[in-house]
Write a protein that holds these residues in place. Structure first.
Motif, PDB file in Angstrom:
ATOM      1  N   ARG A   3       3.803 -39.446  48.997  1.00 27.09           N
ATOM      2  CA  ARG A   3       2.446 -39.911  49.285  1.00 27.09           C
ATOM      3  C   ARG A   3       2.421 -40.710  50.580  1.00 27.09           C
ATOM      4  N   LYS A   4       1.377 -40.492  51.366  1.00 23.05           N
ATOM      5  CA  LYS A   4       1.124 -41.241  52.597  1.00 23.05           C
ATOM      6  C   LYS A   4      -0.314 -41.753  52.524  1.00 23.05           C
ATOM      7  N   ASP A   5      -0.659 -42.642  53.427  1.00 19.64           N
ATOM      8  CA  ASP A   5      -2.043 -43.086  53.498  1.00 19.64           C
ATOM      9  C   ASP A   5      -2.937 -41.922  53.922  1.00 19.64           C
ATOM     10  N   ALA A   6      -4.140 -41.908  53.389  1.00 18.93           N
ATOM     11  CA  ALA A   6      -5.130 -40.897  53.794  1.00 18.93           C
ATOM     12  C   ALA A   6      -5.550 -41.179  55.234  1.00 18.93           C
ATOM     13  N   LEU A   7      -6.254 -40.239  55.820  1.00 18.99           N
ATOM     14  CA  LEU A   7      -6.756 -40.450  57.166  1.00 18.99           C
ATOM     15  C   LEU A   7      -7.715 -41.645  57.171  1.00 18.99           C
ATOM     16  N   PRO A   8      -7.819 -42.361  58.301  1.00 22.98           N
ATOM     17  CA  PRO A   8      -8.616 -43.590  58.345  1.00 22.98           C
ATOM     18  C   PRO A   8     -10.068 -43.451  57.880  1.00 22.98           C
ATOM     19  N   ASP A   9     -10.706 -42.341  58.171  1.00 21.60           N
ATOM     20  CA  ASP A   9     -12.102 -42.136  57.783  1.00 21.60           C
ATOM     21  C   ASP A   9     -12.254 -41.257  56.534  1.00 21.60           C
ATOM     22  N   ALA A  10     -11.216 -41.165  55.752  1.00 24.27           N
ATOM     23  CA  ALA A  10     -11.221 -40.258  54.600  1.00 24.27           C
ATOM     24  C   ALA A  10     -12.406 -40.482  53.666  1.00 24.27           C
ATOM     25  N   ASP A  11     -12.682 -41.713  53.339  1.00 24.66           N
ATOM     26  CA  ASP A  11     -13.783 -41.983  52.403  1.00 24.66           C
ATOM     27  C   ASP A  11     -15.137 -41.564  52.979  1.00 24.66           C
ATOM     28  N   THR A  12     -15.288 -41.633  54.277  1.00 17.00           N
ATOM     29  CA  THR A  12     -16.524 -41.205  54.935  1.00 17.00           C
ATOM     30  C   THR A  12     -16.687 -39.693  54.849  1.00 17.00           C
ATOM     31  N   TRP A  13     -15.574 -38.967  55.002  1.00 21.45           N
ATOM     32  CA  TRP A  13     -15.607 -37.498  55.033  1.00 21.45           C
ATOM     33  C   TRP A  13     -15.503 -36.845  53.663  1.00 21.45           C
ATOM     34  N   LYS A  14     -15.076 -37.598  52.674  1.00 19.92           N
ATOM     35  CA  LYS A  14     -14.732 -37.045  51.356  1.00 19.92           C
ATOM     36  C   LYS A  14     -15.785 -36.112  50.761  1.00 19.92           C
ATOM     37  N   ASP A  15     -17.011 -36.469  50.786  1.00 16.79           N
ATOM     38  CA  ASP A  15     -18.044 -35.679  50.102  1.00 16.79           C
ATOM     39  C   ASP A  15     -18.880 -34.813  51.040  1.00 16.79           C
ATOM     40  N   LYS A  16     -18.444 -34.664  52.273  1.00 18.57           N
ATOM     41  CA  LYS A  16     -19.197 -33.825  53.217  1.00 18.57           C
ATOM     42  C   LYS A  16     -18.767 -32.372  53.061  1.00 18.57           C
ATOM     43  N   PRO A  17     -19.717 -31.472  52.918  1.00 21.80           N
ATOM     44  CA  PRO A  17     -19.395 -30.043  52.742  1.00 21.80           C
ATOM     45  C   PRO A  17     -19.194 -29.323  54.078  1.00 21.80           C
ATOM     46  N   ASN A  18     -18.673 -28.118  53.982  1.00 20.85           N
ATOM     47  CA  ASN A  18     -18.599 -27.184  55.113  1.00 20.85           C
ATOM     48  C   ASN A  18     -17.898 -27.769  56.337  1.00 20.85           C
ATOM     49  N   LYS A  19     -16.658 -28.198  56.157  1.00 18.78           N
ATOM     50  CA  LYS A  19     -15.909 -28.825  57.243  1.00 18.78           C
ATOM     51  C   LYS A  19     -14.904 -27.871  57.908  1.00 18.78           C
ATOM     52  N   ILE A  20     -14.956 -26.605  57.597  1.00 16.63           N
ATOM     53  CA  ILE A  20     -13.945 -25.673  58.092  1.00 16.63           C
ATOM     54  C   ILE A  20     -13.830 -25.683  59.623  1.00 16.63           C
ATOM     55  N   ASP A  21     -14.903 -25.910  60.327  1.00 20.44           N
ATOM     56  CA  ASP A  21     -14.848 -25.937  61.790  1.00 20.44           C
ATOM     57  C   ASP A  21     -14.049 -27.122  62.322  1.00 20.44           C
ATOM     58  N   LEU A  22     -13.781 -28.103  61.480  1.00 19.47           N
ATOM     59  CA  LEU A  22     -13.021 -29.292  61.889  1.00 19.47           C
ATOM     60  C   LEU A  22     -11.520 -29.163  61.615  1.00 19.47           C
ATOM     61  N   LEU A  23     -11.106 -28.065  60.984  1.00 21.60           N
ATOM     62  CA  LEU A  23      -9.698 -27.871  60.646  1.00 21.60           C
ATOM     63  C   LEU A  23      -8.848 -27.788  61.912  1.00 21.60           C
ATOM     64  N   LYS A  24      -7.835 -28.632  61.994  1.00 25.23           N
ATOM     65  CA  LYS A  24      -6.903 -28.634  63.125  1.00 25.23           C
ATOM     66  C   LYS A  24      -5.619 -27.961  62.680  1.00 25.23           C
TER      67      LYS A  24
END
Length: 108
Positions: A86-107
């Motif tokens: 286990r590692k820490d989640a990304l810094p803005d994880a809680d902000t992004w958690k419930d946002k749909p349709n994020k496939i365009d942001l995949l790195k």
């Protein structure tokens, strides 16, 4: 059948799931985790550990999304390093958690 990581993980990358995986089938990218479908034993212990509800049984995905997510998980698991702790989640994880349709942001 296998479990797959879906776009709910993008920009969150909670890693609670990797510690409970008995076969270490998770792989880590810059802003997403992938499951190697060839290594997953379909135990499902990772599912309740994911705060973003990003892990889904392949058969529970709509038919038009199964091949898409299977391909992404397979392809990325082959190129990214294995993660077992286990590692820490990304810094803005809680902000992004419930946002749909994020496939365009995949790195990749």
């Amino acid at each position: 059948m296998t479990y797959l990581v879906t776009d709910n993980c993008i920009q969150c990358k909670y890693t609670d799931c990797v510690e409970v995986c008995p076969v270490d089938c998770f792989y880590e990218g810059p802003n997403f985790l992938a499951i190697n479908p060839d290594e997953c034993i379909d135990c499902g212990v990772c599912v309740p550990e994911c705060p973003a509800e990003a892990i889904v049984a392949e058969e529970d995905l709509p038919k038009d999304q199964r091949v898409f997510w299977l391909d992404i998980n397979q392809r990325l698991a082959e190129k990214w390093p294995n993660i077992t702790k286990r590692k820490d989640a990304l810094p803005d994880a809680d902000t992004w958690k419930d946002k749909p349709n994020k496939i365009d942001l995949l790195k990749e």
